[in-house]
Design an enzyme around this catalytic site. Structure first.
Site, PDB file in Angstrom:
ATOM      1  N   GLU A 184      -9.334 -17.599  -8.373  1.00 34.29           N
ATOM      2  CA  GLU A 184     -10.698 -17.108  -8.107  1.00 34.29           C
ATOM      3  C   GLU A 184     -11.141 -16.079  -9.153  1.00 34.29           C
ATOM      4  O   GLU A 184     -12.296 -16.050  -9.570  1.00 34.29           O
ATOM      5  CB  GLU A 184     -10.747 -16.479  -6.705  1.00 34.29           C
ATOM      6  CG  GLU A 184     -12.091 -15.934  -6.301  1.00 34.29           C
ATOM      7  CD  GLU A 184     -13.138 -17.030  -6.102  1.00 34.29           C
ATOM      8  OE1 GLU A 184     -12.956 -17.867  -5.213  1.00 34.29           O
ATOM      9  OE2 GLU A 184     -14.138 -17.034  -6.861  1.00 34.29           O
ATOM     10  N   ASP A 228     -15.098 -17.237 -24.103  1.00 34.97           N
ATOM     11  CA  ASP A 228     -14.776 -16.845 -22.731  1.00 34.97           C
ATOM     12  C   ASP A 228     -15.744 -17.507 -21.732  1.00 34.97           C
ATOM     13  O   ASP A 228     -15.332 -18.024 -20.691  1.00 34.97           O
ATOM     14  CB  ASP A 228     -14.856 -15.309 -22.639  1.00 34.97           C
ATOM     15  CG  ASP A 228     -14.725 -14.798 -21.224  1.00 34.97           C
ATOM     16  OD1 ASP A 228     -13.596 -14.700 -20.750  1.00 34.97           O
ATOM     17  OD2 ASP A 228     -15.765 -14.490 -20.602  1.00 34.97           O
ATOM     18  N   LYS A 269     -15.097 -20.519 -18.658  1.00 32.21           N
ATOM     19  CA  LYS A 269     -15.580 -20.445 -17.276  1.00 32.21           C
ATOM     20  C   LYS A 269     -16.479 -21.638 -16.945  1.00 32.21           C
ATOM     21  O   LYS A 269     -16.445 -22.159 -15.832  1.00 32.21           O
ATOM     22  CB  LYS A 269     -16.321 -19.128 -17.076  1.00 32.21           C
ATOM     23  CG  LYS A 269     -15.385 -17.919 -17.205  1.00 32.21           C
ATOM     24  CD  LYS A 269     -16.152 -16.624 -17.336  1.00 32.21           C
ATOM     25  CE  LYS A 269     -15.218 -15.448 -17.558  1.00 32.21           C
ATOM     26  NZ  LYS A 269     -15.936 -14.213 -17.926  1.00 32.21           N
TER      27      LYS A 269
END
Ligand SMILES: NC(=O)c1ccc[n+]([C@@H]2O[C@H](COP(=O)([O-])OP(=O)(O)OC[C@H]3O[C@@H](n4cnc5c(N)ncnc54)[C@H](OP(=O)(O)O)[C@@H]3O)[C@@H](O)[C@H]2O)c1
Length: 430
Positions: free
Chosen positions: A130, A202, A206
């Site tokens: 998570e 980055d 995601k």
């Protein structure tokens, strides 16, 4: 009271210390909500380094891999980072040893998530992450639980707090990119390798994870079309504001049942849209589900507290006996999407050219758009600069990516250019 859950923490940096701090502060609360959490052992690179938390009574392992083999560890927390190396070895070995693993490592999951989750499934253990996407925003559990009855067609967001801090500060304080980048570095906001933040890598990690979970497609990090914020200027921010937009680094994925489109790029977002109001180091994610419509979640996307909060949410879920499927379904059920071709990707665009003030320049620019069948919404020539050049700002109606790339290539070759042209997407939805 339920039996204590024993964890081993590898990595005692920002996130690892955040986890220790919450466990120490909230031990009674965590015990009341399910079971006491006991830190059986920790591992770090340099045990002589000063830490912000007390490690009294906690075993320190010099070799992080020892946590995978320790008989008094139920869940291994991988909080080291990096897509390969020790982080990957530790996760693989922990799973092989039948231990649950919780990680905040988006690079590892974006590159190897399918194989690692498949391994965890065969071992009957959980691999949870998570904290890997948007820190404290519970977006992965929202996709797995809250919106799981929806066909999701689009997910987008501001997923890198450092880039959002830089863009917000540039705009609010009228400072240029390099100046604010230096401040972000001094504040400790940047990754050890700043390219991970400012070149969009980055955010791309995601996006790949979000897409897999939202659409039930196999991870395809290599398929993310990625551009960072190095070329965003104050001048473009001013012109965007004149049009009623703000520039944000948006991560976006959409899926039509066959074609998957994933991108990271600086984008003009309407000032009235929820994502335009997300400032500083905050993150936000917006998804569109066929039943629920638009859902926007906002919160702190990084830092010790928010990230550790998400890590411990995973630890507590495992402690409660939950066995969530990380991608919302068995990894073998994820479908292989086709990458969306440029001709299928449509967007409106903002372009800025800095050209020498010569007769016929505007006609030449409009001819290039006409050649590519791009419909221009507005074209403005701004005041003459001291160096006898002008700024020409163009906005287009929806056009496909292939045509825009061809136009950009022709515009870039114009001999009147004083600087390379800039091209940004315009979003109407967020
Ligand atoms: N920071 C955030 O806000 C944030 C947000 C979301 C996700 N994440 C992810 O969380 C993970 C950790 O990030 P972080 O910011 O906490 O990193 P960090 O501050 O650089 O900490 C990394 C830790 O790993 C330890 N380490 C390095 N090599 C090791 C080895 N061989 N064995 C054992 N420990 C080792 C370091 O030890 P020493 O302290 O002794 O050098 C350090 O404590 C990364 O995957 C990152 O992408 C971070």
């Amino acid at each position: 009271m339920a039996q204590a859950v024993r964890i081993g923490i590898a990595g005692l940096g920002t996130v690892g210390q955040g986890v220790v701090s919450i466990i120490q502060q909230h031990s009674a609360l965590l015990a009341a909500r399910h079971a006491p959490i006991e830190i059986a052992a920790v591992s770090m690179r340099d045990r002589s380094k000063a830490r912000k938390v007390s490690l009294e009574g906690i075993r320190i392992e010099d070799d992080a891999l020892a946590l995978a083999d320790a008989s008094d560890v139920d869940i291994v927390l991988e909080l080291i980072g990096g897509e390969d190396g020790i982080a990957r070895q530790l996760v693989e070995r922990s799973i092989a040893q039948g231990k649950h693993v919780v990680t905040a490592n988006k690079a590892l999951i974006a590159h190897h998530g399918d194989a690692l989750v498949a391994h965890a499934e065969t071992q009957g253990v959980v691999l949870a992450f998570e904290a890997a996407v948007a820190g404290g925003i519970p977006i992965l559990s929202t996709l797995r639980h809250g919106t799981c009855a929806n066909q999701i067609s689009r997910i987008s967001g501001i997923l890198n707090g450092t880039c959002n801090f830089i863009l917000t500060t540039m705009e609010q304080e009228g400072r240029d990119f390099d100046d604010v980048l230096n401040e972000a570095e001094a504040l400790g906001y940047l990754e050890a390798d700043p390219a991970l933040d400012i070149d969009g890598i980055d955010t791309a990690h995601k996006v790949a994870i979000l897409a897999a979970l939202a659409f039930g497609t196999r991870l395809d990090y290599a398929g993310v079309d990625c551009e960072g914020i190095r070329n965003v200027t104050l001048r473009d921010m001013h012109y965007a504001a004149e049009f009623g937009y703000r520039i944000k680094l948006l991560g976006m994925a959409s899926f039509d049942g066959r074609y998957l489109h994933q991108s990271v790029r600086p984008t003009l977002v309407p000032l009235s849209a929820p994502l335009a109001g997300v400032s500083g180091a905050f993150n936000a994610v917006q998804l569109h589900g066929d039943a629920v419509g638009d859902v926007t979640l906002e919160g702190r996307g990084a830092g010790a507290g928010p990230t550790a909060s998400a890590v411990l949410a995973d630890v507590m879920a495992i402690a409660r006996g939950e066995r969530p499927q990380p991608f919302g379904m068995a990894v073998g059920a994820l479908i292989q999407a086709d990458r969306s071709a440029g001709a299928l990707q449509k967007s409106a665009y903002y372009l800025r050219l800095n050209v020498r003030d010569e007769p016929g320049v505007l006609a030449e620019i409009t001819r290039i758009f006409a050649n590519e069948h791009i419909s221009v919404r507005a074209i403005t020539q701004h005041e003459i600069m001291p160096d006898n050049t002008v700024q020409v700002v163009v906005s287009t109606h929806h056009t496909d990516d292939t045509s825009m790339r061809a136009a950009m290539s022709a515009l870039s070759a114009l001999p009147v250019n004083a600087n390379p042209p800039i091209c940004l997407g315009i979003s109407e939805g967020e």
